[in-house]
Scaffold this active site. Structure first.
Site, short mmCIF file in Angstrom:
data_model
loop_
_atom_site.label_atom_id
_atom_site.label_comp_id
_atom_site.label_asym_id
_atom_site.label_seq_id
_atom_site.Cartn_x
_atom_site.Cartn_y
_atom_site.Cartn_z
N ASN A 80 0.81 -1.22 0.00
CA ASN A 80 0.00 0.00 0.00
C ASN A 80 0.85 1.27 0.00
O ASN A 80 0.34 2.36 0.27
CB ASN A 80 -0.94 0.02 1.21
CG ASN A 80 -1.79 -1.24 1.29
OD1 ASN A 80 -1.63 -2.03 2.21
ND2 ASN A 80 -2.65 -1.44 0.30
N VAL A 88 1.09 6.91 0.42
CA VAL A 88 0.48 5.86 1.23
C VAL A 88 -0.99 5.74 0.87
O VAL A 88 -1.69 6.75 0.75
CB VAL A 88 0.59 6.19 2.73
CG1 VAL A 88 0.04 5.05 3.58
CG2 VAL A 88 2.02 6.49 3.10
N CYS A 89 -1.46 4.51 0.70
CA CYS A 89 -2.89 4.31 0.48
C CYS A 89 -3.49 3.78 1.78
O CYS A 89 -3.32 2.62 2.14
CB CYS A 89 -3.11 3.31 -0.65
SG CYS A 89 -4.86 2.98 -0.91
N LEU A 90 -4.13 4.66 2.51
CA LEU A 90 -4.69 4.28 3.80
C LEU A 90 -6.01 5.03 3.95
O LEU A 90 -6.05 6.24 3.75
CB LEU A 90 -3.71 4.67 4.92
CG LEU A 90 -4.09 4.35 6.36
CD1 LEU A 90 -4.28 2.85 6.54
CD2 LEU A 90 -3.02 4.86 7.33
N LEU A 123 -0.58 -0.05 -3.98
CA LEU A 123 0.15 1.00 -4.68
C LEU A 123 1.45 0.40 -5.20
O LEU A 123 2.14 0.97 -6.02
CB LEU A 123 0.46 2.17 -3.75
CG LEU A 123 -0.66 3.20 -3.60
CD1 LEU A 123 -0.26 4.26 -2.59
CD2 LEU A 123 -0.97 3.85 -4.94
#
Ligand SMILES: [Zn+2]
Ligand SMILES: [Zn+2]
Lengths: 161, 411
Positions: A80, A88-90, A123
């Site tokens: 991620n 960051v994919c959060l 990601l």
């Protein structure tokens, strides 16, 4: 900077100083309260143990109504987190954000994310694919190798641009 | 002012410094220090036009006062009625004559604005530094007879009750103790034509202090006696409020003065009750307003309705409130201020301008308080934002429990 942001960040800073954690350091830049840096040190039994990850945090003027922008400045191999940009994919950094989060609890969430990747919103496709195919061993050795290479004090820190 | 001037003043009912109605339209904060009268249209000098009311905000040393000036049918400035917000009325109390005089002397609204601003600056100055020689409301040369006479009168008052705030005898502080040895001050400003014109008096009492039956034979010791008598009237009020101040966490006002009849006391679970005591009927049921989560304050309201018959006017306020609400007020002896002033879950502060975090999440594990303004700003940004009449629906940012926020006008 609005008074609200300033007041809130001052309080967060005081809170961070009161509750120092072994797993991360967190602080704001001396001359700009909107620019923060976190240094994550994932503890054992994390896959990333031994690594030291620098994270840049930019706080918007609309904070805490909108979330901060977070980027890893140290290269990290994680489904991620973008290998080159450090993005960051959060969910809590996007739609699931709430003013109840603080920069401190955000760091805790990042540490949790490291060992609990969300393979469906990758990601980093390589790392994501390894996990999706169930190749845990391959994933582990890739992470351990890249952490040693890029994120240990001994390694010449190569950071994304 | 000589007596014939005063009767003229009655013909022109120049001042009704009534508390300002809350209907005031919202004004954006003035961007400059200068006195700003925001007009309903036209310019400040257009007094002859159809305009009949002017309202605006005057900003003095960081404090803002709301003001409204209404002209009567004659459209003459001298007949205008001035209204102000409670803070302005309080600041000007005792100076109504001076305002009336200045409005009469002003050629137009601009001139009056200037005069009023000057007066307010002096009063704010004096309020900020009570001991400072600040303000001489009635400028004028004082004669040697003035000094001789005032000094003689102060001899009669007794110098242990007197302290001089300046060397021109324009501000004299009288100090009196009431039955409970509480100290009270009265600032007396003898008129340059003393004793033909009565002195101006400023005191922190729940009701304005006015000199009665003043004539040219009156003296400052009459004023001192009347002040001591005035103190008598408020003994029960101060006894009861002192008991509240000592035994509960008073959240507002932070430092109550002797003229202040309201208190907001902390209750459990981030709730509080605000009471407004009538100085004329101290032990009657005060006006009560509850702040906090519905699940906490609704039972309090119910208890109050159910038990109101047990209100006993022979008992002090605190005892009655405890019985009728069926609560124990958290006491400063056992609970810290931090425990009763929980900061807003969004901006992390307690005071936000005039407001405190009084919107509280109903979740029994959460009970997080928020400022109304912070909560609304957050909820408005969400896709789930919904509003029906004066109620906003959303989720607690802390625990996601659904919340309904009734909008209340900003205090
Ligand atoms: Zn707030
Ligand atoms: Zn909640």
């Amino acid at each position: 900077m609005s008074m609200t942001v300033q007041k809130r960040l001052m309080r967060e800073l005081a809170e961070v100083e009161r509750n120092a954690a072994a797993e991360f350091d967190l602080g704001s830049s001396e001359d700009n309260l909107l620019v923060w840096t976190a240094v994550l040190r994932p503890p054992a039994p994390s896959l990333y143990q031994g690594g030291v990850f620098h994270v840049s945090i930019r706080v918007p003027n609309t904070y805490p109504m909108t979330p901060p922008a977070v980027k890893f400045s140290t290269r990290i191999c994680h489904p991620n987190i973008h290998w080159k940009s450090g993005d960051v994919c959060l969910d809590i950094l996007k739609t699931a954000w709430s003013p109840a989060w603080t920069l401190r609890t955000l760091c805790l969430a990042l540490l949790v994310l490291l060992d609990n990747p969300e393979v469906d919103s990758p990601l980093n496709c390589d790392a994501g694919n390894l996990l999706r195919c169930g190749d845990k061993r391959g994933y582990k050795s890739l992470v351990t190798m890249l952490t040693a290479l890029h994120a240990t004090p001994a390694s010449a820190s190569s950071s994304p641009n | 002012m000589a007596t014939d001037n005063r009767s003229q003043l009655h013909c022109a009912p120049a001042l009704a410094l009534a508390a300002f109605p809350t209907l005031l339209p919202e004004y954006s904060a003035p961007t400059h220090e200068a006195f700003a009268i925001a007009l309903a249209g036209g310019s400040t000098t257009d007094l002859g036009q159809a305009l009949s009311a002017y309202s605006g905000i005057v900003s003095i040393k960081g404090r803002e006062f709301r003001l409204r000036l209404e002209l009567s049918a004659s459209t003459r400035l001298a007949d205008a009625v001035v209204e102000g917000c409670p803070a302005l009325v309080q600041l000007l109390s005792g100076c109504e004559d001076v305002v009336a005089q200045r409005i009469k002397q002003s050629v137009d609204l601009n001139a009056f604005s200037f005069e009023l601003r000057d007066l307010l600056e002096r009063l704010v100055d004096a309020a900020d530094r009570p001991a400072a020689t600040g303000y001489v409301l009635q400028q004028g040369l004082r004669s040697s007879e003035f000094y001789t006479r005032v000094i003689e009168e102060l001899d009669a008052v007794g110098w242990h009750n007197v302290s001089l705030e300046d060397d021109t005898l324009s501000n004299i502080r009288f100090t009196a103790r009431d039955d409970r040895q509480r100290e009270h001050s009265l600032i007396v400003q003898p008129h340059p034509q003393h004793p033909a014109v009565p002195p101006t008096c400023v005191a922190a009492l729940p009701e304005p202090f006015r000199i009665l039956r003043w004539n040219s034979a009156s003296s400052l010791s009459n004023v001192f006696q009347q002040f001591q008598q005035a103190l008598q009237r408020f003994q029960q009020l101060w006894d009861d409020l002192d008991e509240i101040d000592a035994n509960t966490w008073v959240l507002e006002p932070e430092r109550p003065t002797r003229d202040c009849c309201h208190r907001r006391m902390a209750l459990e679970h981030n709730s509080s009750v605000q009471i407004l005591v009538n100085p004329k009927a101290v032990r009657a049921v005060p006006e009560c307003r509850f702040l906090g989560a519905d699940s906490i304050v609704n039972p309090l309201r119910d208890a109050m309705n159910d038990n109101i018959s047990q209100w006993d006017e022979t008992k002090p306020l605190l005892a009655n409130l405890g019985i009728v609400l069926n609560v124990q007020f958290p006491s400063p002896a056992t609970v810290s201020r931090e425990e009763v002033t929980v900061a807003c879950g969004i901006c992390y502060s307690y005071d936000l301008g005039d407001s405190v975090p009084d919107k509280v999440c109903d979740g029994p594990k959460c009970r997080q308080p928020f400022h109304q303004a912070c909560l609304i700003e957050w909820l408005r940004g969400l896709p789930s934002f919904q509003q029906s009449f004066n109620t906003i629906f959303g989720e607690c940012p802390n625990c996601s429990k659904p919340m309904a926020i009734k909008l209340m006008p900003a205090r």
